[in-house]
Design a protein around this motif. Structure first.
Motif, PDB file in Angstrom:
ATOM      1  N   GLY A 294     -17.303  -4.801  -1.716  1.00 52.21           N
ATOM      2  CA  GLY A 294     -15.969  -4.267  -1.963  1.00 52.21           C
ATOM      3  C   GLY A 294     -16.081  -2.897  -2.616  1.00 52.21           C
ATOM      4  N   TYR A 295     -15.110  -2.040  -2.341  1.00 46.46           N
ATOM      5  CA  TYR A 295     -15.179  -0.660  -2.835  1.00 46.46           C
ATOM      6  C   TYR A 295     -13.821  -0.235  -3.362  1.00 46.46           C
ATOM      7  N   VAL A 296     -13.811   0.316  -4.589  1.00 42.56           N
ATOM      8  CA  VAL A 296     -12.592   0.856  -5.184  1.00 42.56           C
ATOM      9  C   VAL A 296     -12.818   2.341  -5.428  1.00 42.56           C
ATOM     10  N   PRO A 297     -12.226   3.209  -4.601  1.00 42.62           N
ATOM     11  CA  PRO A 297     -12.403   4.658  -4.799  1.00 42.62           C
ATOM     12  C   PRO A 297     -11.659   5.141  -6.024  1.00 42.62           C
ATOM     13  N   GLN A 298     -11.991   6.344  -6.455  1.00 43.43           N
ATOM     14  CA  GLN A 298     -11.350   6.910  -7.638  1.00 43.43           C
ATOM     15  C   GLN A 298      -9.904   7.311  -7.360  1.00 43.43           C
ATOM     16  N   ASN A 299      -9.666   7.925  -6.213  1.00 40.61           N
ATOM     17  CA  ASN A 299      -8.340   8.469  -5.904  1.00 40.61           C
ATOM     18  C   ASN A 299      -7.703   7.743  -4.723  1.00 40.61           C
ATOM     19  N   ASP A 300      -6.377   7.754  -4.693  1.00 43.36           N
ATOM     20  CA  ASP A 300      -5.639   7.179  -3.569  1.00 43.36           C
ATOM     21  C   ASP A 300      -6.115   5.766  -3.251  1.00 43.36           C
ATOM     22  N   ASN A 301      -6.192   4.929  -4.278  1.00 42.40           N
ATOM     23  CA  ASN A 301      -6.784   3.607  -4.083  1.00 42.40           C
ATOM     24  C   ASN A 301      -5.760   2.488  -3.958  1.00 42.40           C
ATOM     25  N   VAL A 302      -4.460   2.835  -3.865  1.00 42.27           N
ATOM     26  CA  VAL A 302      -3.437   1.845  -3.532  1.00 42.27           C
ATOM     27  C   VAL A 302      -2.527   2.420  -2.453  1.00 42.27           C
ATOM     28  N   PHE A 303      -1.830   1.529  -1.746  1.00 42.69           N
ATOM     29  CA  PHE A 303      -0.831   1.954  -0.764  1.00 42.69           C
ATOM     30  C   PHE A 303       0.497   2.035  -1.503  1.00 42.69           C
ATOM     31  N   ALA A 304       0.897   3.256  -1.866  1.00 41.54           N
ATOM     32  CA  ALA A 304       2.021   3.455  -2.779  1.00 41.54           C
ATOM     33  C   ALA A 304       3.327   2.891  -2.255  1.00 41.54           C
ATOM     34  N   SER A 305       3.537   2.918  -0.950  1.00 37.80           N
ATOM     35  CA  SER A 305       4.813   2.487  -0.386  1.00 37.80           C
ATOM     36  C   SER A 305       4.884   0.981  -0.156  1.00 37.80           C
TER      37      SER A 305
ATOM     38  N   SER B  99       6.378  -8.062  -6.230  1.00 33.28           N
ATOM     39  CA  SER B  99       7.383  -7.478  -5.342  1.00 33.28           C
ATOM     40  C   SER B  99       7.633  -6.002  -5.634  1.00 33.28           C
ATOM     41  N   GLN B 100       6.951  -5.466  -6.649  1.00 36.93           N
ATOM     42  CA  GLN B 100       7.142  -4.067  -7.034  1.00 36.93           C
ATOM     43  C   GLN B 100       6.337  -3.155  -6.128  1.00 36.93           C
ATOM     44  N   LYS B 101       6.887  -1.982  -5.815  1.00 42.75           N
ATOM     45  CA  LYS B 101       6.158  -0.983  -5.038  1.00 42.75           C
ATOM     46  C   LYS B 101       4.988  -0.462  -5.873  1.00 42.75           C
ATOM     47  N   ALA B 102       3.830  -0.386  -5.264  1.00 40.87           N
ATOM     48  CA  ALA B 102       2.626   0.009  -5.994  1.00 40.87           C
ATOM     49  C   ALA B 102       2.757   1.408  -6.588  1.00 40.87           C
ATOM     50  N   GLY B 103       3.460   2.296  -5.891  1.00 42.93           N
ATOM     51  CA  GLY B 103       3.573   3.672  -6.356  1.00 42.93           C
ATOM     52  C   GLY B 103       4.382   3.835  -7.618  1.00 42.93           C
ATOM     53  N   THR B 104       5.126   2.804  -8.016  1.00 44.54           N
ATOM     54  CA  THR B 104       5.928   2.875  -9.239  1.00 44.54           C
ATOM     55  C   THR B 104       5.213   2.290 -10.446  1.00 44.54           C
ATOM     56  N   MET B 105       3.982   1.824 -10.268  1.00 44.98           N
ATOM     57  CA  MET B 105       3.233   1.215 -11.361  1.00 44.98           C
ATOM     58  C   MET B 105       2.497   2.275 -12.166  1.00 44.98           C
ATOM     59  N   SER B 106       2.099   1.924 -13.389  1.00 46.82           N
ATOM     60  CA  SER B 106       1.309   2.830 -14.216  1.00 46.82           C
ATOM     61  C   SER B 106      -0.095   2.982 -13.634  1.00 46.82           C
ATOM     62  N   GLY B 107      -0.820   3.982 -14.142  1.00 45.33           N
ATOM     63  CA  GLY B 107      -2.180   4.205 -13.654  1.00 45.33           C
ATOM     64  C   GLY B 107      -3.080   3.009 -13.872  1.00 45.33           C
ATOM     65  N   GLY B 108      -2.968   2.390 -15.038  1.00 48.88           N
ATOM     66  CA  GLY B 108      -3.796   1.227 -15.324  1.00 48.88           C
ATOM     67  C   GLY B 108      -3.466   0.049 -14.439  1.00 48.88           C
ATOM     68  N   GLN B 109      -2.172  -0.158 -14.169  1.00 50.76           N
ATOM     69  CA  GLN B 109      -1.761  -1.246 -13.295  1.00 50.76           C
ATOM     70  C   GLN B 109      -2.214  -0.999 -11.858  1.00 50.76           C
ATOM     71  N   GLN B 110      -2.148   0.252 -11.424  1.00 51.30           N
ATOM     72  CA  GLN B 110      -2.639   0.577 -10.082  1.00 51.30           C
ATOM     73  C   GLN B 110      -4.142   0.329  -9.975  1.00 51.30           C
ATOM     74  N   GLN B 111      -4.868   0.613 -11.041  1.00 54.03           N
ATOM     75  CA  GLN B 111      -6.311   0.380 -11.010  1.00 54.03           C
ATOM     76  C   GLN B 111      -6.603  -1.116 -10.920  1.00 54.03           C
ATOM     77  N   MET B 112      -5.842  -1.927 -11.635  1.00 49.96           N
ATOM     78  CA  MET B 112      -6.004  -3.378 -11.525  1.00 49.96           C
ATOM     79  C   MET B 112      -5.687  -3.847 -10.110  1.00 49.96           C
ATOM     80  N   LEU B 113      -4.650  -3.268  -9.521  1.00 46.96           N
ATOM     81  CA  LEU B 113      -4.284  -3.634  -8.152  1.00 46.96           C
ATOM     82  C   LEU B 113      -5.390  -3.271  -7.175  1.00 46.96           C
ATOM     83  N   ALA B 114      -5.964  -2.086  -7.349  1.00 47.14           N
ATOM     84  CA  ALA B 114      -7.043  -1.667  -6.455  1.00 47.14           C
ATOM     85  C   ALA B 114      -8.250  -2.603  -6.581  1.00 47.14           C
ATOM     86  N   MET B 115      -8.576  -2.994  -7.799  1.00 45.92           N
ATOM     87  CA  MET B 115      -9.682  -3.924  -7.984  1.00 45.92           C
ATOM     88  C   MET B 115      -9.338  -5.290  -7.408  1.00 45.92           C
ATOM     89  N   GLY B 116      -8.093  -5.732  -7.636  1.00 49.43           N
ATOM     90  CA  GLY B 116      -7.677  -7.014  -7.083  1.00 49.43           C
ATOM     91  C   GLY B 116      -7.769  -7.040  -5.574  1.00 49.43           C
TER      92      GLY B 116
END
Length: 260
Positions: A107-118, A155-172
């Motif tokens: 599995g790979y989690v890149p530094q940038n653009d690591n979630v689908f914001a929409s 049910s929340q859009k990923a692009g509206t989450m904080s940076g830390g939450q997005q990082q957790m999502l990318a790892m998940g």
């Protein structure tokens, strides 16, 4: 400590000597040998060697431009391969495409653009299992157990989450296929200071549960303090390799790469 001969300055091209790697799970997962790679015709990495044993936690540190992220991208099939080999669980994966490498158990989690914001949180996680015919509910439940905030906000859009939450999502999302090896590229980058320790604790927990981790990290001192072993890169080459605490406390490494 394993280091390049005569301790050349960071701009030098010396190679590290190799140290026997303790295998925590009885099987060597990843072996990188003589890797030359880059982008197009631009070579970034030269003769890089690296190992990750089963269940091990390994960190790559070094100055900006050292080629740290390029190592991760090269393992995951995202760069131009110019020489050397990448072997995973005894199989040569050199030159495979990312979707093929995911099948192998990386599995790979890149530094940038690591979630689908929409997309929503749940849709992002489901994308992590896109190579399967259906989303494994047990894997989804395991991610929610590890990151409860993702279940709360599925049910929340990923692009509206904080940076830390997005990082957790990318790892998940990267954990949805239960990989044997997780590649993390600068997981603490851009996080609020009070969230950095929490992120490291979560990575520790992932590793404690048996997933091997190979991580590039800007917070070199904290990363070396927590990991089993570390590699120091400079100018696209191996410079030092040893146990994390040995590198952290080595006077030359601290002077050249850790700010004293």
């Amino acid at each position: 400590m394993s280091a390049d001969t005569e301790r050349d300055p960071p701009s030098g091209d010396g190679d590290v000597s190799r140290k026997t790697v303790p295998d925590r799970e009885g099987q060597s997962l990843l072996e990188v040998r003589g890797l030359d790679a880059g982008y197009g015709d631009l070579q970034i990495l030269t003769d890089v060697d690296m190992d990750v044993a089963g269940g091990e936690y390994v960190t790559i540190v070094g100055p900006n431009g050292a080629g740290k992220s390029t190592v991760m991208k090269s393992i995951f099939g995202l760069t131009s391969h110019m020489g050397g080999t990448v072997t995973f669980e005894g199989e040569d994966i050199t030159g495979l495409r990312p979707e093929e490498i995911i099948h192998e158990g990386i599995g790979y989690v890149p530094q940038n653009d690591n979630v689908f914001a929409s997309l929503t949180v749940r849709e992002n996680l489901e994308m992590g299992a896109y190579i399967l015919d259906s989303v494994p509910q047990d894997a989804l439940d395991a991610v929610f157990e590890r990151f409860p905030i993702l279940e709360e906000r599925q049910s929340q859009k990923a692009g509206t989450m904080s940076g830390g939450q997005q990082q957790m999502l990318a790892m998940g999302r990267a954990l949805m296929l239960e990989p044997s090896l997780l590649l993390l590229d600068e997981p603490s980058a851009g996080l609020a200071p009070d969230f950095v320790d929490d992120m490291f604790d979560r990575i520790d927990a992932i590793n404690d549960d048996g997933t091997a981790v190979l991580m590039v990290e800007q917070n070199a001192k904290e990363a070396l303090r927590r990991c089993d072993r570390g590699y120091v890169l400079a100018n696209g080459r191996n410079r030092y390799m040893d146990d994390g605490d040995v590198l952290l406390n080595d006077e030359q490494v601290r002077k050249d790469f850790l700010g004293g």
